[in-house]
Design an enzyme around this catalytic site. Sequence first.
Site, PDB file in Angstrom:
ATOM      1  N   CYS A   5      25.388   1.030   8.114  1.00 37.62           N
ATOM      2  CA  CYS A   5      24.020   0.685   7.711  1.00 37.62           C
ATOM      3  C   CYS A   5      23.205   0.177   8.908  1.00 37.62           C
ATOM      4  O   CYS A   5      23.557  -0.820   9.544  1.00 37.62           O
ATOM      5  CB  CYS A   5      24.054  -0.364   6.612  1.00 37.62           C
ATOM      6  SG  CYS A   5      22.409  -0.963   6.178  1.00 37.62           S
ATOM      7  N   HIS A 100      14.756  -3.518   1.529  1.00 33.82           N
ATOM      8  CA  HIS A 100      13.799  -4.096   2.471  1.00 33.82           C
ATOM      9  C   HIS A 100      12.415  -4.087   1.860  1.00 33.82           C
ATOM     10  O   HIS A 100      12.078  -3.222   1.052  1.00 33.82           O
ATOM     11  CB  HIS A 100      13.803  -3.363   3.818  1.00 33.82           C
ATOM     12  CG  HIS A 100      13.627  -1.881   3.722  1.00 33.82           C
ATOM     13  ND1 HIS A 100      14.638  -1.018   3.351  1.00 33.82           N
ATOM     14  CD2 HIS A 100      12.544  -1.094   3.947  1.00 33.82           C
ATOM     15  CE1 HIS A 100      14.191   0.223   3.372  1.00 33.82           C
ATOM     16  NE2 HIS A 100      12.922   0.199   3.715  1.00 33.82           N
TER      17      HIS A 100
HETATM   18  P1  AMP Z   1      11.729   3.071   4.228  1.00 32.78           P
HETATM   19  O1  AMP Z   1      11.242   4.422   4.636  1.00 32.78           O
HETATM   20  O2  AMP Z   1      10.948   2.410   3.141  1.00 32.78           O
HETATM   21  O3  AMP Z   1      13.221   3.082   3.953  1.00 32.78           O
HETATM   22  O4  AMP Z   1      11.495   2.132   5.477  1.00 32.78           O
HETATM   23  C1  AMP Z   1      12.334   2.137   6.586  1.00 32.78           C
HETATM   24  C2  AMP Z   1      11.513   1.635   7.743  1.00 32.78           C
HETATM   25  O5  AMP Z   1      12.410   1.275   8.778  1.00 32.78           O
HETATM   26  C3  AMP Z   1      10.550   2.656   8.328  1.00 32.78           C
HETATM   27  O6  AMP Z   1       9.222   2.155   8.227  1.00 32.78           O
HETATM   28  C4  AMP Z   1      11.004   2.794   9.780  1.00 32.78           C
HETATM   29  O7  AMP Z   1       9.944   2.942  10.687  1.00 32.78           O
HETATM   30  C5  AMP Z   1      11.770   1.503   9.994  1.00 32.78           C
HETATM   31  N1  AMP Z   1      12.803   1.541  11.002  1.00 32.78           N
HETATM   32  C6  AMP Z   1      13.743   2.496  11.204  1.00 32.78           C
HETATM   33  N2  AMP Z   1      14.544   2.168  12.228  1.00 32.78           N
HETATM   34  C7  AMP Z   1      14.097   0.972  12.704  1.00 32.78           C
HETATM   35  C8  AMP Z   1      14.501   0.113  13.765  1.00 32.78           C
HETATM   36  N3  AMP Z   1      15.550   0.397  14.551  1.00 32.78           N
HETATM   37  N4  AMP Z   1      13.803  -1.021  13.960  1.00 32.78           N
HETATM   38  C9  AMP Z   1      12.736  -1.318  13.192  1.00 32.78           C
HETATM   39  N5  AMP Z   1      12.315  -0.562  12.166  1.00 32.78           N
HETATM   40  C10 AMP Z   1      12.982   0.578  11.923  1.00 32.78           C
END
Ligand code: AMP
Length: 114
Positions: A5, A100
Site C-alpha cells: 500500500c 483518504h
Molecule cells: P484518489 O484518486 O481519490 O484515490 O486519490 C489519490 C491521490 O493520491 C491522488 O490525488 C494522487 O495525486 C495522490 N498521490 C498519489 N501518489 C502520491 C504521493 N506519492 N504523494 C502524494 N500524493 C500522492
Amino acid sequence: MSDDCLFCKIVNGDIPSNKVYEDELCYAFRDIDPQAPTHILVVPRTHIASCADLTEANAALVAHIFTVIAKIARDEGLDSGYRVVSNVGPDGGQSVPHLHFHILGGRALSGRMG
Ligand code: AMP
C-alpha cells in the site's frame, strides 16, 4: 500495514511526503498532483481500504480525522471554505486503496461534483 500500500509506506516514512500534520491516529500530506491551490490528503495510520470498509469500530477514528481536517483548514487559512472528498472504488475514482480524505481549497471550486 498493508505491504503493497502506497499510503501505508508514506505513513511509515518508507516513501517521502510533504507532511502537513501527524498524530497517533492519522497523517496528512500534500497531494503530489494538486487539483487546487491547497490539496492535502488525510489518511488513518491503520490500513482501511475505503469508506466502504468502515464499521462502528472506526467511528471514533473517523470523527477524529474530521476534527483534524477542520484544524488543517484553519491552519492553511481556508477561511472562505473548502471541499472534503473521499473517493470510493473504481466508479468513485479511487486510485489508492487506503482510506483518504482530500482537502481542496484556496480558490472557489467548481460547483460540479461528478
Ligand atoms: P484518489 O484518486 O481519490 O484515490 O486519490 C489519490 C491521490 O493520491 C491522488 O490525488 C494522487 O495525486 C495522490 N498521490 C498519489 N501518489 C502520491 C504521493 N506519492 N504523494 C502524494 N500524493 C500522492
